[in-house]
Design an enzyme around this catalytic site. Structure first.
Site, PDB file in Angstrom:
ATOM      1  N   SER A  53      40.199  63.465  45.035  1.00 37.07           N
ATOM      2  CA  SER A  53      41.231  63.894  45.912  1.00 37.07           C
ATOM      3  C   SER A  53      42.370  63.301  45.150  1.00 37.07           C
ATOM      4  O   SER A  53      42.298  62.504  44.670  1.00 37.07           O
ATOM      5  CB  SER A  53      41.558  63.222  47.185  1.00 37.07           C
ATOM      6  OG  SER A  53      42.324  63.488  47.765  1.00 37.07           O
ATOM      7  N   TYR A  64      39.477  56.475  54.109  1.00 40.27           N
ATOM      8  CA  TYR A  64      38.695  57.864  53.081  1.00 40.27           C
ATOM      9  C   TYR A  64      39.690  57.913  51.664  1.00 40.27           C
ATOM     10  O   TYR A  64      38.509  57.395  50.954  1.00 40.27           O
ATOM     11  CB  TYR A  64      39.202  58.657  54.394  1.00 40.27           C
ATOM     12  CG  TYR A  64      39.440  60.194  53.087  1.00 40.27           C
ATOM     13  CD1 TYR A  64      38.138  61.097  52.524  1.00 40.27           C
ATOM     14  CD2 TYR A  64      40.451  60.246  52.397  1.00 40.27           C
ATOM     15  CE1 TYR A  64      38.377  62.097  52.285  1.00 40.27           C
ATOM     16  CE2 TYR A  64      40.459  62.071  51.923  1.00 40.27           C
ATOM     17  CZ  TYR A  64      39.674  62.739  51.524  1.00 40.27           C
ATOM     18  OH  TYR A  64      39.905  63.592  50.296  1.00 40.27           O
ATOM     19  N   LYS A 120      37.232  57.212  47.922  1.00 36.55           N
ATOM     20  CA  LYS A 120      37.206  58.413  45.935  1.00 36.55           C
ATOM     21  C   LYS A 120      37.927  57.371  45.526  1.00 36.55           C
ATOM     22  O   LYS A 120      37.289  57.929  44.350  1.00 36.55           O
ATOM     23  CB  LYS A 120      39.054  59.685  46.686  1.00 36.55           C
ATOM     24  CG  LYS A 120      38.417  60.336  47.644  1.00 36.55           C
ATOM     25  CD  LYS A 120      37.038  61.501  47.849  1.00 36.55           C
ATOM     26  CE  LYS A 120      36.715  62.192  48.979  1.00 36.55           C
ATOM     27  NZ  LYS A 120      35.557  63.442  48.439  1.00 36.55           N
TER      28      LYS A 120
HETATM   29  C1  UD1 Z   1      45.078  64.733  53.346  1.00 33.19           C
HETATM   30  C2  UD1 Z   1      44.976  63.533  53.028  1.00 33.19           C
HETATM   31  C3  UD1 Z   1      44.137  63.849  51.500  1.00 33.19           C
HETATM   32  C4  UD1 Z   1      42.431  64.281  51.830  1.00 33.19           C
HETATM   33  C5  UD1 Z   1      43.011  65.680  53.302  1.00 33.19           C
HETATM   34  C6  UD1 Z   1      41.552  65.994  53.754  1.00 33.19           C
HETATM   35  C7  UD1 Z   1      46.287  61.856  52.704  1.00 33.19           C
HETATM   36  C8  UD1 Z   1      47.803  61.930  52.406  1.00 33.19           C
HETATM   37  N1  UD1 Z   1      45.708  63.191  52.430  1.00 33.19           N
HETATM   38  O1  UD1 Z   1      45.783  65.583  52.645  1.00 33.19           O
HETATM   39  O2  UD1 Z   1      44.031  62.649  50.692  1.00 33.19           O
HETATM   40  O3  UD1 Z   1      41.674  64.450  50.860  1.00 33.19           O
HETATM   41  O4  UD1 Z   1      44.038  65.405  53.682  1.00 33.19           O
HETATM   42  O5  UD1 Z   1      41.828  66.308  54.794  1.00 33.19           O
HETATM   43  O6  UD1 Z   1      45.834  61.580  53.315  1.00 33.19           O
HETATM   44  N2  UD1 Z   1      50.935  68.205  58.881  1.00 33.19           N
HETATM   45  C9  UD1 Z   1      51.650  68.934  59.914  1.00 33.19           C
HETATM   46  N3  UD1 Z   1      51.378  69.572  61.170  1.00 33.19           N
HETATM   47  C10 UD1 Z   1      49.994  68.997  61.195  1.00 33.19           C
HETATM   48  C11 UD1 Z   1      49.070  68.715  60.176  1.00 33.19           C
HETATM   49  C12 UD1 Z   1      49.824  68.517  58.332  1.00 33.19           C
HETATM   50  O7  UD1 Z   1      53.280  69.075  60.117  1.00 33.19           O
HETATM   51  O8  UD1 Z   1      49.788  69.691  62.187  1.00 33.19           O
HETATM   52  C13 UD1 Z   1      52.023  68.310  58.098  1.00 33.19           C
HETATM   53  C14 UD1 Z   1      51.304  66.577  56.654  1.00 33.19           C
HETATM   54  O9  UD1 Z   1      52.257  65.512  57.518  1.00 33.19           O
HETATM   55  C15 UD1 Z   1      51.126  66.745  55.629  1.00 33.19           C
HETATM   56  C16 UD1 Z   1      50.882  67.983  55.171  1.00 33.19           C
HETATM   57  O10 UD1 Z   1      51.380  69.028  56.673  1.00 33.19           O
HETATM   58  O11 UD1 Z   1      53.128  66.437  55.361  1.00 33.19           O
HETATM   59  C17 UD1 Z   1      49.762  68.545  55.166  1.00 33.19           C
HETATM   60  O12 UD1 Z   1      48.239  67.964  55.515  1.00 33.19           O
HETATM   61  P1  UD1 Z   1      46.896  67.855  55.643  1.00 33.19           P
HETATM   62  O13 UD1 Z   1      46.928  68.843  55.442  1.00 33.19           O
HETATM   63  O14 UD1 Z   1      47.054  66.834  56.337  1.00 33.19           O
HETATM   64  O15 UD1 Z   1      46.754  67.511  54.286  1.00 33.19           O
HETATM   65  P2  UD1 Z   1      47.202  66.018  52.931  1.00 33.19           P
HETATM   66  O16 UD1 Z   1      47.583  64.844  54.284  1.00 33.19           O
HETATM   67  O17 UD1 Z   1      48.519  66.671  52.562  1.00 33.19           O
END
Ligand code: UD1
Length: 335
Positions: free
Chosen positions: A125, A150, A154
């Site tokens: 990841s 987590y 990785k």
């Molecule tokens: C996260 C992990 C990544 C992992 C992946 C697996 C981190 C930094 N990254 O990815 O390593 O492989 O999950 O599940 O922890 N968001 C919102 N509202 C929501 C959900 C998400 O605003 O309800 C935003 C988050 O703040 C983020 C973006 O959407 O900025 C993407 O979030 P998400 O889909 O959870 O992925 P990552 O955080 O990039």
């Protein structure tokens, strides 16, 4: 025809990769304990492929099951997807994550050495880059302390594989560092199936648009980005699946004791708010959302430099963000 053992092959990325492996002339053998997937995915795969895949229900960390599979099939390579991946949960139950994610890799590496199975593609990841200082990130970008147990699993898994290869174990390994997988098979027959409340952005978007969730919270709009929301590199799961097929073919041409890593992303960053507005535009639906506070430990912005995978594996993404969000919605509607 080469038999490829796919751990977690009923899961989101595993199931799409199984389809593409068949299309590329491989015979995928799926092992999955269904802890975060559904057996009906196997029926859907059959509908897409016109044939059933060989499926073993169980834990890929169970050596006796692996031995049983190897006694019934000659295994030519392994793609190891199976792992726990809920970032938040991993901070409350770190041992569960270390035990499962590290333990299953150790068992698989032992198994591969004993059975003289050479090729392994591993699901890593972009979390290994932490909060990067320079963007986009290349494979040379230093890895940083993980933001979660987590993420640490990785990073440690990468180290374990590197050391194992150095020990002249005779195996060849590619670690694929995924950015943010989104989208679904264009048929709408398989896709991401979160159990319970989704933690990831796009499943939350589709469930909100479908009325399953009342509203989506955007975690922060006061970051130092174009519109204040976080930036990610959203890669269509079909393109991601294709990267595994290309990695496997490439491994077959390498010397023994080979290890390499590749970023798998589009090379473009999009903000969370852009994802929402693009989703609304391409699908003609409204997403009820509000701006909320920042999520602890969030990476502000990250996207991939894909020069290496483009040139070495000759892999290029063929789906846009619009395609991804259309396919995600199509999948949500089929549920
Ligand atoms: C996260 C992990 C990544 C992992 C992946 C697996 C981190 C930094 N990254 O990815 O390593 O492989 O999950 O599940 O922890 N968001 C919102 N509202 C929501 C959900 C998400 O605003 O309800 C935003 C988050 O703040 C983020 C973006 O959407 O900025 C993407 O979030 P998400 O889909 O959870 O992925 P990552 O955080 O990039």
């Amino acid at each position: 025809m080469k038999n490829i053992l796919i751990t977690g092959g009923a899961g989101y990325i595993g199931s799409h990769t199984a389809v593409q492996l068949v299309e590329a002339g491989y015979n995928p053998i799926v092992i999955d304990d269904l802890s975060n997937s559904d057996e009906r995915v196997l029926d859907r795969l059959k509908e897409i492929l016109g044939k059933s895949l060989t499926f073993y229900k169980g834990d890929c960390g169970d050596r006796s099951l692996l031995d049983q599979i190897a006694s019934e099939h000659v295994i030519d390579g392994v793609i190891h997807f199976a792992a726990f991946k809920a970032v938040g949960e991993s901070t409350f139950q770190p041992l569960k994550y270390y035990r499962n994610n590290l333990g299953s890799l150790l068992t698989i590496l032992d198994f591969m050495r004993d059975k003289q199975i050479k090729d392994l593609v591993f699901s890593s990841s972009c979390t290994v880059y932490g909060q990067p200082e320079i963007l986009p990130v290349t494979e040379e970008t230093p890895r940083q302390d993980a933001e979660s147990p987590y993420g640490n699993t990785k990073k440690i898994c990468e180290d374990i594989m590197m050391d194992f290869v150095k020990s002249q174990a005779g195996i060849r390994v590619i670690s694929l560092r995924y950015f943010n997988p989104v989208g679904a098979h264009p048929s709408g027959k398989i896709g991401e199936l979160p159990i319970g409340t989704p933690a990831n952005l796009v499943p939350f978007v589709t469930q909100t648009a479908a009325g399953i969730r009342e509203k989506l919270t955007v975690f922060g709009d006061d970051y130092d980005t174009e519109d204040g929301s976080c930036v990610r590199d959203f890669i269509h799961v079909m393109d991601l699946a294709d990267a595994h097929v290309k990695a496997l073919a490439y491994l077959g041409e390498q010397r023994d004791n080979f290890y390499d890593v590749f970023n798998v992303g589009t090379g473009n960053g999009n903000t969370v708010l852009e994802v929402i507005t693009t989703f609304e535009k391409v699908n003609g639906v409204k997403v009820n959302y509000e701006i909320g506070g920042r999520r602890a430990g969030d990476i502000v912005k990250i996207w991939a430099d894909t020069t290496k995978i483009n040139s070495v594996l000759n892999w290029h993404p063929s789906y846009s963000l619009e395609d991804s969000l259309r396919d995600s919605w199509n999948w949500q509607k089929s549920l």
